[in-house]
Design an enzyme around this catalytic site. Structure first.
Site, mmCIF file in Angstrom:
data_model
loop_
_atom_site.group_PDB
_atom_site.id
_atom_site.type_symbol
_atom_site.label_atom_id
_atom_site.label_comp_id
_atom_site.label_asym_id
_atom_site.label_seq_id
_atom_site.Cartn_x
_atom_site.Cartn_y
_atom_site.Cartn_z
ATOM 1 N N ASP A 34 6.034 -7.481 -2.472
ATOM 2 C CA ASP A 34 6.928 -7.576 -1.319
ATOM 3 C C ASP A 34 7.016 -9.035 -0.872
ATOM 4 O O ASP A 34 6.019 -9.605 -0.400
ATOM 5 C CB ASP A 34 6.373 -6.702 -0.189
ATOM 6 C CG ASP A 34 7.398 -6.416 0.889
ATOM 7 O OD1 ASP A 34 8.484 -7.010 0.854
ATOM 8 O OD2 ASP A 34 7.107 -5.581 1.761
ATOM 9 N N CYS A 74 14.460 -6.166 1.374
ATOM 10 C CA CYS A 74 13.571 -5.124 0.868
ATOM 11 C C CYS A 74 14.183 -3.744 0.609
ATOM 12 O O CYS A 74 14.174 -3.264 -0.525
ATOM 13 C CB CYS A 74 12.361 -4.988 1.785
ATOM 14 S SG CYS A 74 12.764 -5.005 3.535
ATOM 15 N N HIS A 129 10.087 2.576 2.192
ATOM 16 C CA HIS A 129 11.185 1.846 2.842
ATOM 17 C C HIS A 129 12.572 2.247 2.345
ATOM 18 O O HIS A 129 13.496 1.426 2.316
ATOM 19 C CB HIS A 129 10.983 0.329 2.706
ATOM 20 C CG HIS A 129 11.384 -0.400 3.959
ATOM 21 N ND1 HIS A 129 11.439 -1.772 4.040
ATOM 22 C CD2 HIS A 129 11.753 0.075 5.187
ATOM 23 C CE1 HIS A 129 11.819 -2.124 5.258
ATOM 24 N NE2 HIS A 129 12.008 -1.022 5.981
ATOM 25 N N ASN A 272 12.242 -9.185 -3.688
ATOM 26 C CA ASN A 272 13.206 -10.234 -3.322
ATOM 27 C C ASN A 272 12.456 -11.557 -3.268
ATOM 28 O O ASN A 272 11.254 -11.618 -3.564
ATOM 29 C CB ASN A 272 13.896 -9.941 -1.983
ATOM 30 C CG ASN A 272 12.963 -9.526 -0.863
ATOM 31 O OD1 ASN A 272 12.993 -8.386 -0.411
ATOM 32 N ND2 ASN A 272 12.102 -10.426 -0.419
#
Length: 472
Positions: A34, A74, A129, A272
């Site tokens: 992340d 994300c 998420h 990302n």
């Protein structure tokens, strides 16, 4: 009686053969970090951060230098990996706050669903998420999207990476845990592999570390290994990446212990680019690096979407090699399904392509260019396509919206009514930092990519959901 015995024997032999064939199908382990930047790993050139386990993984497989996420933020990135579709197409426009109406719908095709239907066991471990109403019957949960087993959080590890208390296991709250988040996640995945998964079935495990996203916490012994990191929060960040590397090492050790390594395709990547230092209050520890790339997280330039990518597949991928072939997390669904013999529905609107040909040294043939859209990206660059060496960036003409502010009422009209005022063209092989716009020098290439970009934008937004309208 003899005919009955013969028929029974043939049926038994066929069943044994099918079981053996199933066991020969590869396993898949995807590890996604992340906010890990393209330049954050030792094997990608970071001068300080130590990542010995990922160095070893790269030496045993392929290090991709043009590996892309599906988005510079994300939730869309994760939705793209799971569905193989441009995130806008499935309505995941931005990161998803708790309580948001945004979610990956239950009727979407997912890699976990298709592999499960093909006889795989599927597990999710870490950050989910992909919905706002986590662990609620009001929205689909990981099990509704194909995961047999899930141990997850809605968003970040809370209150920090140290001893997080917000994990849910198969719908039941876990409560306080003891250890740093990446070790907790890796430990749960190892437990599933050792004690829960059916040994007679191949597996797909999606391991999604919270590190190195804020709020960061790191082991003291690792922080102390970076005495020269004198900027505020710098040693904490470096140690956080190294701690994540430790967790990768423990997962690789689990595969070795269970004799699974030789038949498991391992892919390590990030969702990302790296967070911008001091973008918000707790981001003072965000010292991630995009390396030579332009931009960072929330940018549509490569610093926001080009990420580390390491793949190991013993006997199939040449150890210690490097590839600059553009690949993307959208490619995982078609690649895994082809390797597993899993059938993809004819009406699936996939944007990725199978990379299986790479195993035989064949070129990757894409029916359409790689495509990204993020309407809350920094600056005017909101949409991009890449085709081979070339990348075209579209600058929209609707004024600036706050980067990373999450999908809000009124945003759907902005997305649907987008107008573009200019296009920038870059040759990424010659200009990795996207410093020279060469659209004027190559008008035919720019025109061709512009058409593809606008066509895909129309396709992606045409049936995308208006969440606030649907919630009424």
């Amino acid at each position: 009686m003899q005919r009955v015995l013969l028929l029974f024997t043939l049926i038994l032999m066929a069943a044994v053969s099918q079981t053996a064939s199933a066991q020969q199908r590869p396993n898949f382990l995807v590890i996604q970090c992340d906010d890990l930047g393209y330049g954050d790993l030792e094997c990608y050139g970071h001068p300080t951060i130590k990542t010995p386990h990922l160095n070893k993984l790269a030496s045993e497989g392929v290090r991709f230098t043009s590996c892309y996420s599906a988005s510079p933020v994300c939730s869309p990135s994760r939705a793209g990996l799971v569905t193989g579709q441009t995130p806008t197409q499935v309505g995941i426009y931005d990161w998803i706050p708790g309580g948001s109406p945004m979610h990956v719908k239950a009727n979407e095709t997912t890699v976990a669903k298709l592999l499960k239907e093909a006889g795989y066991q599927t597990g999710l471990f870490g950050k989910w998420h992909c919905n706002g109403m986590f662990n609620s019957p009001k929205q689909p949960q990981p099990n509704d999207l194909g995961f047999d087993y899930w141990f997850a959080t809605q968003n970040n590890a809370s209150p920090t990476h140290k001893n997080p208390n917000n994990f849910v296991r198969n719908g039941k709250k876990v409560g306080p845990t003891q250890d740093f988040s990446c070790q907790v996640v890796a430990g749960e995945a190892a437990h599933w592999l050792k004690e829960i998964k059916d040994d007679g079935k191949p597996f797909f495990a999606l391991v999604t570390f919270h590190e190195p996203h804020e709020p960061i916490a790191s082991p003291d012994d690792l922080v102390e290994t970076y005495p020269d990191a004198d900027k505020k929060g710098e040693a904490l960040y470096y140690a956080n990446v190294t701690n994540m590397d430790r967790a990768v090492g423990s997962l690789m050790q689990t595969l070795d212990t269970l004799n699974l390594a030789d038949n498991t395709l391992v892919l390590f990547t990030s969702d990302n680019g790296p967070e911008t230092l001091n973008r918000y209050g707790s981001a003072w520890r965000s010292h991630g690096s995009p390396g030579p790339l332009r931009g960072m997280k929330l940018h549509i330039y490569d610093g926001g979407i080009r990420v580390p990518g390491i793949a190991r597949f013993p006997g199939k991928l040449e150890p210690g090699t490097e590839s600059d072939v553009p690949v993307c997390s959208l490619d995982l669904l078609p690649t895994f399904c082809e390797l597993a013999g899993a059938e993809i529905p004819a009406d699936a609107k996939l944007d990725g392509t199978s990379l299986v040909g790479m195993l035989q040294g064949e070129p990757v043939e894409r029916a359409k260019p790689l495509f990204w859209h993020y309407y809350r990206a920094y600056h005017d660059a909101k949409v991009a396509v890449r085709d081979g060496d070339w990348k075209l960036v579209a600058l929209w003409d609707q004024g600036q919206v706050k980067p990373g502010a999450a999908y809000q009422k009124g945003d759907y009209a902005l997305i649907q009514g987008a107008k573009f005022k200019a296009f920038e063209l870059y040759n990424l092989t010659e200009d990795i930092g996207e410093t020279k716009n060469v659209a004027a020098e190559h008008p035919e290439i720019a025109s061709k990519l512009q058409k593809g970009l606008l066509d895909k934008y129309d396709e992606a937004t045409k049936n995308a959901p208006d969440w606030f309208a649907e919630a009424r």
